[in-house]
Write an enzyme that holds these catalytic residues in place. Structure first.
Site, PDB file in Angstrom:
ATOM      1  N   SER A 176       0.861  -1.194   0.000  1.00 35.15           N
ATOM      2  CA  SER A 176       0.000   0.000   0.000  1.00 35.15           C
ATOM      3  C   SER A 176       0.891   1.235   0.000  1.00 35.15           C
ATOM      4  O   SER A 176       2.059   1.185   0.432  1.00 35.15           O
ATOM      5  CB  SER A 176      -0.863  -0.009   1.262  1.00 35.15           C
ATOM      6  OG  SER A 176      -1.194   1.298   1.658  1.00 35.15           O
ATOM      7  N   TYR A 212      -2.529  -0.264   9.709  1.00 33.89           N
ATOM      8  CA  TYR A 212      -2.470  -0.759   8.332  1.00 33.89           C
ATOM      9  C   TYR A 212      -1.084  -0.492   7.732  1.00 33.89           C
ATOM     10  O   TYR A 212      -0.527  -1.334   7.017  1.00 33.89           O
ATOM     11  CB  TYR A 212      -3.566  -0.041   7.557  1.00 33.89           C
ATOM     12  CG  TYR A 212      -3.750  -0.415   6.115  1.00 33.89           C
ATOM     13  CD1 TYR A 212      -4.287  -1.662   5.758  1.00 33.89           C
ATOM     14  CD2 TYR A 212      -3.442   0.478   5.095  1.00 33.89           C
ATOM     15  CE1 TYR A 212      -4.489  -1.985   4.423  1.00 33.89           C
ATOM     16  CE2 TYR A 212      -3.647   0.166   3.772  1.00 33.89           C
ATOM     17  CZ  TYR A 212      -4.168  -1.070   3.436  1.00 33.89           C
ATOM     18  OH  TYR A 212      -4.371  -1.385   2.119  1.00 33.89           O
TER      19      TYR A 212
END
Ligand SMILES: NC(=O)c1ccc[n+]([C@@H]2O[C@H](COP(=O)([O-])OP(=O)(O)OC[C@H]3O[C@@H](n4cnc5c(N)ncnc54)[C@H](O)[C@@H]3O)[C@@H](O)[C@H]2O)c1
Length: 275
Positions: free
Chosen positions: A156, A169
């Site tokens: 990501s 995350y």
């Protein structure tokens, strides 16, 4: 099916976790349309049925297989591995698409790091990092017995640089990136390049997980959505189909000397300083 052998995926047995979701689901449908035998992994049968119906729109029924398994449930993954090997005899590719964030693992506006919900943090690390490690652990040994194997993970934009609020995350995806390199080196050395491990790094793609964060109900951008678009040189979010080429490349022989790489598909977000 593909005119260039470099990109030919015909009959490759490719497993896709998170295949009932937006990005991995779209990739699974694409891979099936390229002639691969695709195993759709999902957690619930009804969502899997919907995904398999999409697969069968473009692909003979026999090439689409749906299996229910949580990526954190090792016995379920092992049962799935046995089913796949019984049916198709080998595993050629693994797309580790299951993942995502949850609100407790982010710092809400007006809150600080001290307010972090550590349970949520741990769950997000569990899903994204351990949910990549465990399928790799279960599904790469059969690749060692076959002619080839390619693992593609999901990183990501929050892994290489800090993105405000997104603490759990980001840590999890940074772990995925390091694990990608680690396993690439380990399997690359043990197999002299027969098995490769890489990751895609999607920038910002509008999906169910982030839609409320990035857009208002009328579709206009929130402040955060606007900041992201302003920091993306292409000036927009990505679309699921824009990941297909990178995933295809990493699964196919076209990338036969590529391992341990993190391939950004981000409209330039990671290249831009914001100034
Ligand atoms: N959407 C984005 O902008 C974006 C950006 C960068 C990375 N990613 C990553 O891309 C991947 C796909 O994300 P998406 O946007 O399509 O999200 P999504 O929520 O649409 O898909 C995620 C899928 O993972 C599945 N899943 C969740 N927990 C699971 C578990 N324990 N076991 C098995 N399956 C489980 C969900 O059911 C869902 O089908 C994720 O790894 C995500 O972190 C997304």
């Amino acid at each position: 099916m593909n005119s260039s052998p470099l990109f030919d995926l015909t009959d490759r047995v490719i497993l896709v976790t998170g295949a009932t979701g937006a990005l991995a689901g779209s990739a699974a449908d694409y891979l099936a349309a390229q002639g691969a035998r695709v195993v759709y992994f999902g957690r619930t049968q009804d969502k899997l049925d919907a995904a398999l119906a999409r697969c069968r729109e473009t692909t003979p029924d026999a090439r689409c297989l749906g299996l229910v398994a949580d990526v954190l449930d090792r016995p379920a993954l092992e049962r799935a591995r046995d089913t796949i090997l019984h049916r198709w005899g080998r595993i050629d590719g693994l797309l580790n698409g299951a993942g995502g964030n949850q609100s407790g693992a982010t710092i809400a506006p007006g809150k600080t790091f001290a307010d972090l919900d550590f349970t949520a943090f741990r769950e997000v690390v569990d899903l994204n990092l351990h949910g990549t490690v465990l399928p790799s652990l279960v599904f790469t040994p059969p690749m060692l017995e076959g002619a080839r194997g390619s693992v593609v993970n999901f990183s990501s934009a929050s892994a290489p640089q800090a993105i405000t609020r997104v603490v759990g995350y980001s840590a999890a995806k940074a772990g995925v990136e390091n694990f990608t390199r680690w396993l690439a080196v380990d399997l690359g050395r043990r197999t002299q390049g027969k098995i490769r491990v890489n990751a895609v790094l999607p920038g910002f793609f509008l999906g169910e997980q982030n839609r409320r964060l990035l857009t208002h109900e009328d579709g206009s951008l929130t402040d955060r959505g606007d900041a992201i678009v302003r920091n993306t040189p292409f000036g927009r979010f990505g679309q699921a189909a824009e990941l297909h080429g990178a995933i295809h490349y990493l699964l196919a022989d076209a990338s036969s000397f590529v391992t341990g790489s993190i391939l950004s598909i981000d409209g330039g977000f990671g290249a831009f300083s914001g100034v």
